[in-house]
Enzyme design. Structure first.
Site, PDB file in Angstrom:
ATOM      1  CG  HIS B  63      -2.176   0.742   1.060  1.00 45.46           C
ATOM      2  ND1 HIS B  63      -2.528   1.359  -0.112  1.00 45.46           N
ATOM      3  CD2 HIS B  63      -3.217   0.960   1.911  1.00 45.46           C
ATOM      4  CE1 HIS B  63      -3.721   1.924   0.012  1.00 45.46           C
ATOM      5  NE2 HIS B  63      -4.156   1.699   1.234  1.00 45.46           N
ATOM      6  CG  LEU B  64       3.564   2.103  -2.686  1.00 46.34           C
ATOM      7  CD1 LEU B  64       4.553   2.479  -3.785  1.00 46.34           C
ATOM      8  CD2 LEU B  64       4.312   1.689  -1.431  1.00 46.34           C
ATOM      9  CG  HIS B 180      -8.718  -8.977   2.694  1.00 49.30           C
ATOM     10  ND1 HIS B 180      -7.837  -9.279   3.704  1.00 49.30           N
ATOM     11  CD2 HIS B 180      -9.880  -8.647   3.301  1.00 49.30           C
ATOM     12  CE1 HIS B 180      -8.442  -9.119   4.875  1.00 49.30           C
ATOM     13  NE2 HIS B 180      -9.693  -8.737   4.651  1.00 49.30           N
ATOM     14  CG  HIS B 233      -3.249 -10.895   3.818  1.00 53.61           C
ATOM     15  ND1 HIS B 233      -3.119  -9.556   3.679  1.00 53.61           N
ATOM     16  CD2 HIS B 233      -4.567 -11.155   3.706  1.00 53.61           C
ATOM     17  CE1 HIS B 233      -4.293  -9.013   3.487  1.00 53.61           C
ATOM     18  NE2 HIS B 233      -5.195  -9.968   3.509  1.00 53.61           N
ATOM     19  CG  ASP B 306      -0.394  -7.310   3.413  1.00 54.54           C
ATOM     20  OD1 ASP B 306      -0.884  -6.598   2.521  1.00 54.54           O
ATOM     21  OD2 ASP B 306      -1.071  -8.063   4.136  1.00 54.54           O
ATOM     22  N   GLY B 325      -2.195  -3.628  10.514  1.00 48.90           N
ATOM     23  CA  GLY B 325      -1.093  -3.783   9.576  1.00 48.90           C
ATOM     24  C   GLY B 325       0.190  -3.082   9.981  1.00 48.90           C
TER      25      GLY B 325
END
Lengths: 308, 436
Positions: B63-64, B180, B233, B306, B325
């Site tokens: 996740h950027l 997910h 994940h 992740d 996270g």
């Protein structure tokens, strides 16, 4: 023994010696309360006490307030509805603000599990957990144990049957840990939707049938279905609950003749307990309220270094 | 563009099985030669004695946070974090603000990556418009614009018919679905895995079935609609069993795991430490054992970062309210190496497979191999170095990780992207923008 804790967050990590110490100190205060002798023990005139309550409460809050006043503290009440919380202020900022005004000791009740610990880690003031989410409610458990000790003369070997919604009840958690380490025989009873499989890892054993569970009981501890903390639909109806888990006079016969009945209140009469039991000769429901003041006085006294 | 020669490194290419002391010659952004004692003269010589030389790592999920949440991270800072961790390719999550559900957003990401990123930043897109779970996104246009996979972020698509339609429509375009899996009616309000820790802390547990019920649905829908399905994940033994069963039926199903999920246990959440809040929640010893077995026998295909950056205001708060996270790009390889290779659960070749050729195959891209003619995306690894995790010194804008203060073994020491050195001895190279 020497008291060394800054805070009381829960009973999970408190030793039996510490619990006995609290109960002994509370015993002294109970005597003074009964003798209407409390004026002479006001020892903390310059200390400020805040009840920081984010959830509704009558008993616990008044109990803390009276306990603190009996010890001479300045008492202030905080309610989330009438303060900056309604403007979006964080728990952290609220506590730091009150701390900066000179608060010495907080009694905090909050809907989030872990909130009391979070506060204790972020303030040098003393913190008493008055209930965090469904995690712990140590002062309730201490007053319950005090009441049992007073009526049975011991805790070791006493059979205590806890009937109700364990998953959503913080007093059940604190009691399960504490009574187990004090040597009591702990039996947990309630609908399977309200008692997780792993609950007995905390202590005690699970018995599904209430009459089976009550056999030879010294103490019955029943409590309310925590409808405000659980999702709807875990129990079909209060009627169904009452039929299979409610404490009534017929069911008392399964217990020992001198069984005592405890309830942390508020009671839903006719649901988990009948009026006949609540007001009957086995009930210690209102004695517990007096004991609550004594136990909370003991804790404030110990945290503020009353012995040194 | 300068030519580079990497001398005397331990070259490991899981795709071909090569594992030998070799030289690598790089020219024009490609690997032009791999062999013993190459004599060619290069502009830059990298002495790699004692180092491993691997294809650059490929991350299937990071996740950027760009656009929309750039206080946490952006494409530039995230790419530098990736390069520091040995990643040469990162697929970014589409649940930004706005979400990536149309070509314009894809073009934004690609343009910003070209201007600011030092590694390959590949866009993914949401399965449904606005990530709302009803209307499917324009999957064909998204693919034409450059999207490499479809994702639902962490937002379950509760309507099975919507998922079926998306998979059916995608049969023409064949983008992988990277999902997910979480059934929200089962996970609602949950903070940690259902079990002893949840009971002890007095917080609502997330049952294992929240993952497996949804995963079963998606596997069956994917099988019925010829969909390349990639599960994100994996968190429990039961979930791995489902993957095994699907693979045994010949289904086109793959999955990944984060290093945190085979390093940490739910019982590590002793005192409401928000850094230990993960989705899916941290598992039991049984789960961690099953994950390690799955990595060994191939049930689990890839390891992902992740990467989930959060500001202190979002993470360093009460457990209840803290976000799920941790950041992962700069620790994913080192934690995996320390846990799996040092502890002799995987060979280094097996581990690198999960970071290189396997994710490349899942994406269907010709990356992740260290061979003549391949893209010159390469990482040099120092396998002996021991280092302490100090997230405040990371390239990432965020520092939320439970590994603070932990000593890890092994660390990428140089990263080469498209024939350009972007990281060397832990430092991002000035002006390293290989796609500008």
């Amino acid at each position: 023994m020497k008291w060394e804790r800054k805070d009381l967050i829960g009973l999970e990590d408190v030793s039996p010696e510490e619990i006995w110490h609290i109960l002994e100190v509370a015993k002294g205060f109970k005597k003074k309360l009964v003798e209407k002798d409390v004026k002479k023990i006001a020892t903390f005139e310059n200390k400020n006490f805040v009840t920081l309550f984010y959830q509704a409460s009558t008993r616990t809050r008044f109990s803390f307030e009276i306990a603190a006043k009996n010890l001479g503290l300045n008492v202030m009440n905080f309610s989330s509805a009438t303060t900056s919380v309604s403007k979006g202020e964080s728990l952290y900022d609220t506590v730091k603000t009150l701390e900066a005004m000179g608060v010495d000791i907080f009694a905090i009740r909050h809907g989030m599990s872990g909130s009391a610990r979070y506060i204790a880690e972020h303030t040098p003031a003393h913190v008493l957990n008055a209930g965090d989410g469904v995690h712990e409610h140590p002062t309730q458990s201490l007053l319950d144990m005090f009441t049992i000790w007073e009526s049975k003369g011991k805790l070791d070997g006493v059979k205590v049957v806890l009937v109700g919604d364990h998953d959503h009840n913080r007093s059940s958690r604190s009691n399960t840990w504490a009574l187990s380490k004090m040597g009591a025989e702990v039996v947990l009873c309630g609908p399977r939707t309200l008692v997780s499989d792993e609950y007995t890892d905390l202590g005690g054993r699970f018995v599904g049938d209430v009459e089976e569970a009550l056999k030879e009981a010294d103490v019955i501890y029943t409590f309310r279905i925590q409808q405000e903390r659980q999702e709807p639909g875990l129990v079909p109806s209060l009627g169904e609950y009452s039929r299979f888990y409610g404490i009534n006079e017929e069911r008392l016969r399964f217990a020992k003749p001198d069984v005592v009945v405890l309830h942390p209140a508020p009671m839903i009469r006719g649901s988990e307990i009948t009026s006949a039991v609540a007001d009957g000769s086995h009930s210690l429901v209102f004695e517990m309220v007096t004991n609550g003041v004594a136990v909370r006085m003991a804790l404030i006294y110990l945290l503020l270094g009353g012995e040194s | 563009m300068k030519s580079i020669i990497i001398k005397n490194g331990e070259v490991i290419d899981p795709e071909s099985g090569v594992h030998d002391i070799l030289d690598v010659f790089i020219q024009g952004g490609k690997i032009s030669k791999v062999g013993k004692s190459i004599e060619s003269r290069a502009d830059v010589v990298l002495e790699a004695e004692g180092m491993m030389v691997s294809p650059g790592f490929i991350d299937l999920r990071a996740h950027l946070c760009d656009p929309g949440f750039t206080r946490r991270e952006d494409i530039g800072s995230g790419s530098r974090s990736g390069a520091a961790g040995g990643f040469t390719t990162v697929v970014v999550r589409p649940d930004t603000n706005p979400v990536v559900d149309n070509s314009a957003l894809v073009y934004y990401i690609m343009a910003k990556a070209k201007e600011t990123a030092c590694i390959r930043v590949l866009p993914s897109a949401t399965v449904t418009q606005g990530m709302k779970g009803d209307m499917i996104s324009p999957l064909g246009s998204l693919k034409s614009a450059g999207v490499v996979l479809l994702s639902n972020g962490i937002q379950p698509i509760t309507d099975a018919e919507v998922m079926r339609r998306a998979m059916a429509f995608n049969r023409t375009f064949q983008l992988p679905f990277s999902l997910h899996c979480e059934e929200p009616s089962l996970s609602r309000g949950g903070l940690v895995k259902e079990g002893k820790t949840a009971v002890r802390l007095g917080v609502k547990g997330i049952p294992e079935t929240a993952e497996t019920v949804m995963m079963s649905r998606d596997i069956l829908l994917a099988e019925a609609n010829e969909t390349k399905l990639h599960i994100n994940h994996i968190g429990s033994k039961s979930a791995i069993d489902l993957i095994r069963a699907a693979k045994a039926r010949g289904g086109n199903v793959t999955c990944n795991v984060t290093p945190y999920h085979f390093y940490l246990l739910d019982r590590d959440i002793q005192d409401f430490d928000p850094n230990l809040k993960f989705l899916p929640p941290l598992g039991s010893e049984t789960d961690v054992k099953a994950i390690k077995e799955g990595l060994k026998d191939g049930a689990i295909d890839a390891i992902i970062s992740d990467h989930s950056p959060w500001t202190p205001e979002e993470k360093d708060i009460e457990f209840d309210q803290a976000s799920f996270g941790a950041i992962g790009l700069e620790v994913a390889f080192a934690l995996s190496y320390s846990e799996l290779v040092v502890n002799e659960i995987l060979s280094i070749d097996e581990l690198l497979r999960k970071f290189t050729v396997n994710p490349a195959k899942i994406l269907g891209l010709d990356l992740g191999r260290l061979q003549e003619g391949a893209e010159a995306d390469i990482v040099l690894i120092d396998p002996k170095v021991e280092w302490v995790v100090e997230p405040d010194k990371f390239e990432s804008r965020a520092s939320n990780t439970p590994l603070r203060g932990k000593t890890l073994k092994g660390r990428p020491s140089a990263t080469i992207v498209k024939g350009q050195i972007v990281m060397r001895e832990g430092k991002i190279q000035e002006g390293a923008l290989p796609f500008k």
